[in-house]
Write a protein that holds these residues in place. Structure first.
Motif, PDB file in Angstrom:
ATOM      1  N   ILE A 197     -14.627  13.537  -3.047  1.00  0.00           N
ATOM      2  CA  ILE A 197     -16.038  13.137  -3.185  1.00  0.00           C
ATOM      3  C   ILE A 197     -16.984  14.155  -2.550  1.00  0.00           C
ATOM      4  CG2 ILE A 197     -15.588  10.675  -3.400  1.00  0.00           C
ATOM      5  CD1 ILE A 197     -16.423  10.488  -0.357  1.00  0.00           C
ATOM      6  N   GLY A 198     -16.489  15.348  -2.203  1.00  0.00           N
ATOM      7  CA  GLY A 198     -17.347  16.351  -1.601  1.00  0.00           C
ATOM      8  C   GLY A 198     -16.586  17.263  -0.676  1.00  0.00           C
ATOM      9  N   LYS A 199     -17.176  17.573   0.468  1.00  0.00           N
ATOM     10  CA  LYS A 199     -16.551  18.446   1.459  1.00  0.00           C
ATOM     11  C   LYS A 199     -16.328  17.680   2.756  1.00  0.00           C
ATOM     12  CE  LYS A 199     -18.431  22.799  -0.315  1.00  0.00           C
ATOM     13  NZ  LYS A 199     -19.160  24.049   0.013  1.00  0.00           N
ATOM     14  N   ILE A 200     -15.300  18.109   3.515  1.00  0.00           N
ATOM     15  CA  ILE A 200     -14.999  17.421   4.772  1.00  0.00           C
ATOM     16  C   ILE A 200     -14.710  18.435   5.862  1.00  0.00           C
ATOM     17  CG2 ILE A 200     -12.537  17.136   4.181  1.00  0.00           C
ATOM     18  CD1 ILE A 200     -12.784  14.356   5.674  1.00  0.00           C
ATOM     19  N   TRP A 201     -15.169  18.120   7.074  1.00  0.00           N
ATOM     20  CA  TRP A 201     -14.953  18.952   8.253  1.00  0.00           C
ATOM     21  C   TRP A 201     -14.297  18.114   9.345  1.00  0.00           C
ATOM     22  CZ3 TRP A 201     -19.182  19.139   5.144  1.00  0.00           C
ATOM     23  CH2 TRP A 201     -19.561  20.386   4.621  1.00  0.00           C
ATOM     24  N   MET A 202     -13.636  18.784  10.289  1.00  0.00           N
ATOM     25  CA  MET A 202     -13.038  18.128  11.447  1.00  0.00           C
ATOM     26  C   MET A 202     -13.939  18.325  12.657  1.00  0.00           C
ATOM     27  SD  MET A 202     -10.144  16.496  12.325  1.00  0.00           S
ATOM     28  CE  MET A 202      -8.802  17.135  11.311  1.00  0.00           C
ATOM     29  N   ALA A 203     -14.112  17.276  13.475  1.00  0.00           N
ATOM     30  CA  ALA A 203     -14.909  17.392  14.702  1.00  0.00           C
ATOM     31  C   ALA A 203     -14.432  16.341  15.701  1.00  0.00           C
ATOM     32  CB  ALA A 203     -16.394  17.200  14.412  1.00  0.00           C
ATOM     33  N   ASP A 204     -14.678  16.611  16.987  1.00  0.00           N
ATOM     34  CA  ASP A 204     -14.372  15.626  18.023  1.00  0.00           C
ATOM     35  C   ASP A 204     -15.277  14.407  17.867  1.00  0.00           C
ATOM     36  OD1 ASP A 204     -12.478  17.310  19.099  1.00  0.00           O
ATOM     37  OD2 ASP A 204     -13.827  18.136  20.628  1.00  0.00           O
ATOM     38  N   THR A 261     -35.533  22.694  -7.504  1.00  0.00           N
ATOM     39  CA  THR A 261     -35.803  23.698  -6.473  1.00  0.00           C
ATOM     40  C   THR A 261     -34.991  23.425  -5.211  1.00  0.00           C
ATOM     41  OG1 THR A 261     -38.011  24.134  -7.321  1.00  0.00           O
ATOM     42  CG2 THR A 261     -37.600  24.720  -5.020  1.00  0.00           C
ATOM     43  N   VAL A 262     -34.945  22.173  -4.793  1.00  0.00           N
ATOM     44  CA  VAL A 262     -34.149  21.811  -3.608  1.00  0.00           C
ATOM     45  C   VAL A 262     -32.659  22.011  -3.878  1.00  0.00           C
ATOM     46  CG1 VAL A 262     -33.473  19.898  -2.092  1.00  0.00           C
ATOM     47  CG2 VAL A 262     -35.879  20.250  -2.676  1.00  0.00           C
ATOM     48  N   LEU A 263     -32.211  21.595  -5.067  1.00  0.00           N
ATOM     49  CA  LEU A 263     -30.805  21.783  -5.444  1.00  0.00           C
ATOM     50  C   LEU A 263     -30.444  23.266  -5.461  1.00  0.00           C
ATOM     51  CD1 LEU A 263     -28.140  20.560  -6.529  1.00  0.00           C
ATOM     52  CD2 LEU A 263     -29.093  20.784  -8.832  1.00  0.00           C
ATOM     53  N   SER A 318     -21.853  10.960  -1.734  1.00  0.00           N
ATOM     54  CA  SER A 318     -20.496  10.707  -2.244  1.00  0.00           C
ATOM     55  C   SER A 318     -20.556  10.113  -3.649  1.00  0.00           C
ATOM     56  CB  SER A 318     -19.742   9.747  -1.314  1.00  0.00           C
ATOM     57  OG  SER A 318     -20.406   8.500  -1.237  1.00  0.00           O
ATOM     58  N   ALA A 319     -21.652   9.410  -3.949  1.00  0.00           N
ATOM     59  CA  ALA A 319     -21.789   8.770  -5.264  1.00  0.00           C
ATOM     60  C   ALA A 319     -21.841   9.787  -6.401  1.00  0.00           C
ATOM     61  CB  ALA A 319     -23.052   7.902  -5.291  1.00  0.00           C
ATOM     62  N   VAL A 320     -22.219  11.038  -6.088  1.00  0.00           N
ATOM     63  CA  VAL A 320     -22.265  12.080  -7.125  1.00  0.00           C
ATOM     64  C   VAL A 320     -21.293  13.216  -6.805  1.00  0.00           C
ATOM     65  CG1 VAL A 320     -24.598  11.557  -7.919  1.00  0.00           C
ATOM     66  CG2 VAL A 320     -24.288  13.141  -5.994  1.00  0.00           C
ATOM     67  N   GLY A 321     -20.312  12.934  -5.944  1.00  0.00           N
ATOM     68  CA  GLY A 321     -19.281  13.915  -5.637  1.00  0.00           C
ATOM     69  C   GLY A 321     -19.728  15.048  -4.741  1.00  0.00           C
ATOM     70  N   GLU A 322     -20.807  14.829  -3.961  1.00  0.00           N
ATOM     71  CA  GLU A 322     -21.344  15.881  -3.101  1.00  0.00           C
ATOM     72  C   GLU A 322     -21.474  15.413  -1.649  1.00  0.00           C
ATOM     73  OE1 GLU A 322     -21.711  18.924  -3.821  1.00  0.00           O
ATOM     74  OE2 GLU A 322     -21.652  18.949  -6.011  1.00  0.00           O
ATOM     75  N   ALA A 323     -20.533  14.617  -1.197  1.00  0.00           N
ATOM     76  CA  ALA A 323     -20.589  14.102   0.170  1.00  0.00           C
ATOM     77  C   ALA A 323     -20.383  15.210   1.193  1.00  0.00           C
ATOM     78  CB  ALA A 323     -19.524  13.027   0.371  1.00  0.00           C
ATOM     79  N   ALA A 324     -20.998  15.034   2.350  1.00  0.00           N
ATOM     80  CA  ALA A 324     -20.677  15.822   3.540  1.00  0.00           C
ATOM     81  C   ALA A 324     -20.006  14.854   4.505  1.00  0.00           C
ATOM     82  CB  ALA A 324     -21.936  16.413   4.155  1.00  0.00           C
TER      83      ALA A 324
END
Length: 271
Positions: A158-165, A211-213, A128-134
């Motif tokens: 701050i990134g992407k968000i998903w919904m889950a139980d 490479t990882v990025l 989240s600190a670099v705007g790439e949160a999951a």
């Protein structure tokens, strides 16, 4: 310049640590809310100055933050969440929404300690600190569609968000909560491998990181299964299959799977 959303409300942070700072910065930078609509408190002057530097309002106490906010993000360490919510219980009126990002603290406990039913749980992670949160969120029974939309917009800043139980949150913590640490180790190990093969340290580190990025971006943007992308790099009797063979002999996949399971199990124990 970011355009401020017409849906302006007051956002408060109980706990002014690094995660709260990342969220607040992202929200202000994206224009979801103006900085003046964000408030927090902290006893240390240096933390106050950090938030004030981008326009956040500093109040004298957490009680004032809750009283003066429409959405309250509980961003304290899990071990002090109960004490904080019990103290703040009188300030949670019906129109307020409580959003908890405290790892491992279940909805039923948040409701009991706060005396409040309008709650959403969110599990973000440190990128989240670099705007790439999951981030993953689950809704309390009394949270509204409007609450969902507002919270989703905050965390999309701050990134992407998903919904889950909620039943999945321990596994979420084991994967995306703890996962960045596993990737950091992989980057460090790749760089060490580059050094062992004769590369200068700075070049090895830069190549491993990019490479990882790049590989993550390929998975994210191509829509292809990671196995397909792996096969595309792996020529018959080539260099990549030789490296993959060593990873398989060392139990690379199994180690990562075990790490996620162990972290999820520990999260269940702590909660």
């Amino acid at each position: 310049m970011a355009m401020t959303s017409p849906d302006v409300y007051k956002l408060g942070f109980v706990g002014a640590g690094n995660m709260a700072e990342s969220i607040a910065r992202g929200v202000a930078k994206s224009g979801v809310l103006p900085p003046a609509a964000i408030r927090t408190s902290h006893h240390r002057a240096d933390r106050q100055s950090v938030f004030q530097s981008f326009g956040v309002v500093i109040l004298e106490s957490s009680g004032q933050v809750v009283a003066d906010s429409d959405i309250v993000i509980l961003s304290v360490k899990p071990q002090v969440a109960k004490k904080a919510l019990l103290e703040l219980k009188p300030f949670f009126t019906d129109h307020k929404l409580l959003v908890s990002i405290a790892a491992g603290i279940k909805m039923k406990d948040l409701q009991e300690w706060s005396g409040h039913g309008r709650i959403i749980r969110v599990m973000p992670n440190t990128p989240s600190a670099v705007g790439e949160a999951a981030s993953v969120m689950c809704m309390g029974d009394m949270a509204t569609k409007k609450d969902e939309e507002r919270v989703a917009s905050l965390f999309k800043a701050i990134g992407k968000i998903w919904m889950a139980d909620e039943k999945y949150f321990d596994a979420v913590t084991g994967l995306s909560g703890s996962g960045p640490a596993y990737v950091y180790i992989a980057i460090e190990a790749l760089a060490d491998g580059g050094v062992a093969a004769g590369l200068p340290r700075d070049l090895a580190h830069a190549l491993a990181t990019q490479t990882v990025l790049g590989a993550a971006a390929m998975v994210n943007k191509s829509g292809k299964h990671p196995g397909q992308l792996k096969d595309a790099v792996t020529s018959p009797a080539g260099t990549t299959i030789a490296g993959i063979h060593e990873l398989e002999k060392a139990g690379f996949r199994g180690s990562l799977i075990s790490a996620v399971i162990a972290a999820a199990k520990r999260c269940r124990e702590l909660s």
